[in-house]
Design a protein around this motif. Sequence first.
Motif, PDB file in Angstrom:
ATOM      1  N   SER A  32       0.831  -1.208   0.000  1.00 33.90           N
ATOM      2  CA  SER A  32       0.000   0.000   0.000  1.00 33.90           C
ATOM      3  C   SER A  32       0.865   1.257   0.000  1.00 33.90           C
ATOM      4  O   SER A  32       0.598   2.211  -0.748  1.00 33.90           O
ATOM      5  N   ASP A  52       2.446   1.666  -3.369  1.00 31.86           N
ATOM      6  CA  ASP A  52       1.467   2.202  -4.319  1.00 31.86           C
ATOM      7  C   ASP A  52       1.358   3.717  -4.169  1.00 31.86           C
ATOM      8  O   ASP A  52       1.278   4.450  -5.160  1.00 31.86           O
ATOM      9  N   ARG A  88      -3.200   8.380 -11.564  1.00 30.38           N
ATOM     10  CA  ARG A  88      -3.420   7.056 -12.131  1.00 30.38           C
ATOM     11  C   ARG A  88      -3.267   7.049 -13.641  1.00 30.38           C
ATOM     12  O   ARG A  88      -3.293   6.007 -14.262  1.00 30.38           O
ATOM     13  N   ARG A 136       3.866   2.653 -13.053  1.00 36.72           N
ATOM     14  CA  ARG A 136       2.428   2.358 -13.079  1.00 36.72           C
ATOM     15  C   ARG A 136       2.214   0.985 -13.689  1.00 36.72           C
ATOM     16  O   ARG A 136       2.690   0.691 -14.773  1.00 36.72           O
ATOM     17  N   ALA A 173       0.837  -7.645  -5.540  1.00 37.59           N
ATOM     18  CA  ALA A 173       0.223  -6.572  -6.316  1.00 37.59           C
ATOM     19  C   ALA A 173       0.199  -7.017  -7.777  1.00 37.59           C
ATOM     20  O   ALA A 173       1.079  -6.665  -8.557  1.00 37.59           O
ATOM     21  N   LEU A 199       0.694  -2.009  -8.957  1.00 38.14           N
ATOM     22  CA  LEU A 199       0.990  -0.725  -8.334  1.00 38.14           C
ATOM     23  C   LEU A 199       0.660   0.419  -9.285  1.00 38.14           C
ATOM     24  O   LEU A 199       0.996   0.386 -10.467  1.00 38.14           O
ATOM     25  N   GLY A 200      -0.033   1.415  -8.760  1.00 34.44           N
ATOM     26  CA  GLY A 200      -0.284   2.625  -9.519  1.00 34.44           C
ATOM     27  C   GLY A 200      -1.552   2.632 -10.338  1.00 34.44           C
ATOM     28  O   GLY A 200      -1.851   3.639 -10.976  1.00 34.44           O
TER      29      GLY A 200
END
Length: 876
Positions: free
Chosen positions: A590, A593, A609, A616, A637, A663-664
């Motif tokens: 988390s 991210d 995002r 990303r 992830a 992630l991302g």
Amino acid sequence: MKLFGGAADAARLAPDAGAGRKGLKSGTLGLFSSVVIGLASTAPAYSLAAALGLIVAGVGLQAPIVTMLAFVPMLLIAYAYRELNAGNADCGTTFTWATRAFGPRIGWMGGWGIIVADIIVMANLAEIAGIYGFRLLGYDALAGNRLWTTVAGVGWIIVMTAICYVGIELSATVQRWLLCIEVAVLLLFAVTALVRVYTGNPPTAMRVSASWFDPFQVASPRALTEGILAAVFIYWGWDTAVTVNEETADSTHIPGRAAVVSTVLLLGLYGLVATSAQAFAGIGRTGMGLGNAAHSGDVLSGLGNAVFGSHGTGLFLSRLLVLMVLTSAVSSAQTTILPMARTVFSMAAHKAVPSRFARVHRRFLTPTWSTVGMGLASIGFLVLLTAFSRDVLADSIQSVGLAIAFYYGLTGFACVWYYRGVLTRSARDLLFKGLLPGLGGLMMLFLFCYAAFDVYANPKYGVTSVHVPLVGQVGGVTVVGLGALLLGVVLMLVITREHTSALRLQRNLLPQRLPPQTAVELASRYVPADSGSGVGGDWFDVIPLSGTRVGLVVGDVLGHGLRAAATMGRLRTGVRVLARLDLAPDEVLSRLDDLVALKDSEDGVADARQGDDEARGVTCLYAVYDPVSGRCSMARAGHTLPAVVTPHSGVASYPELPPGPPLGVGGLPYQSTELQLPPGSLIALFTDGLVQAADRTDTGLAQLAETLAQHKRPLEELCDRAVATLLPGPVDDDAALLLARTRVLGEHQVAVWELPADPEKVGRVRSAVAAQLAQWGLEELAFTTELIVSELTTNAIRYADGPIHVRLIRDRTLICEVSDTGHTSPHLRHAATDDEGGRGLFIIAQMAQHWGTRYTPTGKTIWAEQGLPVGEADGA
């Protein structure tokens, strides 16, 4: 920008670099069309017209057998093409295969060899097309004018480039008609010539003799080698059938078969025509003799009238023969553009040249920039060679032989090296993947070195010579051939610089060695991608944590090149920092991210995002193993599931973990899953590059499970077996593998006490700690350890409720842990002179090597780590 009337946006970048996934029109060509393209690319009529005189001048009456002997190395290399194409049907052919076998720089030079050979021969084909076009129309004066033949050659290149641009189907249709007529006329010429030799007895006629087919009758080994070198040119071009493999039905089998069939058909055709032409015209140096230097660049146009006659049907057939030489050159020019454009297209898709050359026409599904660009490059070289050389035809024919021998030989060696791991699997593999391609490669290497540094380097050879500084006068053929290849070396160093830098950065950012851990036994492998498109951000790491625990991490960055490698380094650092805070796996992901989103925000991306940072969409798996409890907590992830093998079952399984978004990209929160692992369990963390090289990911996972089932073997051996099984050759995407075999600390290494929140119990636990240290032989640490335990226990009693747990762990260090039910973390500070408290944690920090706090589901744990005495530390 307009491309033949189409807008620039009519082209799009190739969607992928993988074989068969670049966006070309697949399934268009069958076996017959592939064979036709392979034959047409050799330009049988033109090749014989241009090279037969040179062969005769070198070997005399043995020209037919020398013509046929040149077939041997070509057939051997054709087998290399067939086997490599079956394993990787990529239109980049030599570029792709040599890259996989020897790395990006050698692969780049293989692709450059194709480009050089095709551009050089395009000048030759365009020149001959211009000459024969004027002769066919009766403008002999213009046929001898270099300016007008060059202008006409440029026009032919433009027309053929346009046909290739419009589509592979139109190219194949044109080739089928032209080739069928061309072969029919050549066969008619050969039969008519032989009939006239044995019935009409023309003045130059010579009856066919067995000595013509005896290579030992050649005057010298040097003459034989020079003759074979000249004859190699007439077979070159059949590999176009393989270059269009991504547009062929059954792309793994048909192109390879077409290559072999093409060379065999050429053997029969060339042997027949060479024998009949020599029988009819002889090898004299005057008149229509094949040894006449005045006709060495074109022996068929003069023979047409003599064989067919100059009246009525004979005149028509002789003109038709001239037309066939013209159309042969034109069709070969067209099929030369095909492999040249597709090689550049594949190199662009693999990021070996600028990506704009990877554009595909949306309607025609053909390469756009690469087709047009190669047409323009051919025009430029034709104009340059016309200004530089006194005899464009002779110098271009001979110099192209160096490029041919270079990339054909490289393909043969690439086949042997690529399949080196399976050569002992069967006799067929040894023969067709090893012996035949290797022998072909050696033959090509010999021909290249002999021609470049002996024959062609002689300033008296050919019609052009150049003064080279520090060397002196050198033959123009060697200057053109080697100069073009050396130019590729310079370009290669510039263009592959990013790949080399990215790979160096990637390796430097990965762990150089795995430090020994009490919790687990470790082994790892990193396999870099073999092309510019694949060098990316796969990484693995091992992070020592408090309480002898260890963090295991593996991740995969989506991007490629320097930015991806740099992004990997940033994320790896972020994971290490977050892991050292003793956060749970789901919380580490988390926070990571958030780090990605923060980076996008700093780069000025309005929506974090939607940024274009390589981080990303990165996938990551983080696991924490505790050797005291035997528990392993994991979170992922979007990453591939790990493989786990327990010592009792011996079967590899992929435990279900909540997937979590990459992630991302946003989405559901991450979740941790806890597994109880007995000692000796094997954990395999890996990136998808390890299993995607198989036909399917499921197949790769099954192969990995089969390899890990041998879990009792040494981890280094297991790593080698996994890589050898799943990645038998170089790959398009990098891969990382991390193996960990779990251990559990023995009871003699851990001591635990539980006491209520009562200040009177502090003295008792201090005595128990002293006794335990005496049992371990660590009496000299008793004072500092008792002080640490006393301070931490007193603070726990003062600021938290509930029972207190004290634990000592004797490992490579002595670890003191005090756990309570509070969730407030203490902070180190300098106490003022008038403060009554606040000095305890400061004292602990001075006595301990490291200290910290980690949170648990029931509260927190404060730990302090002390170094053991030298003798004790070595024996721990």
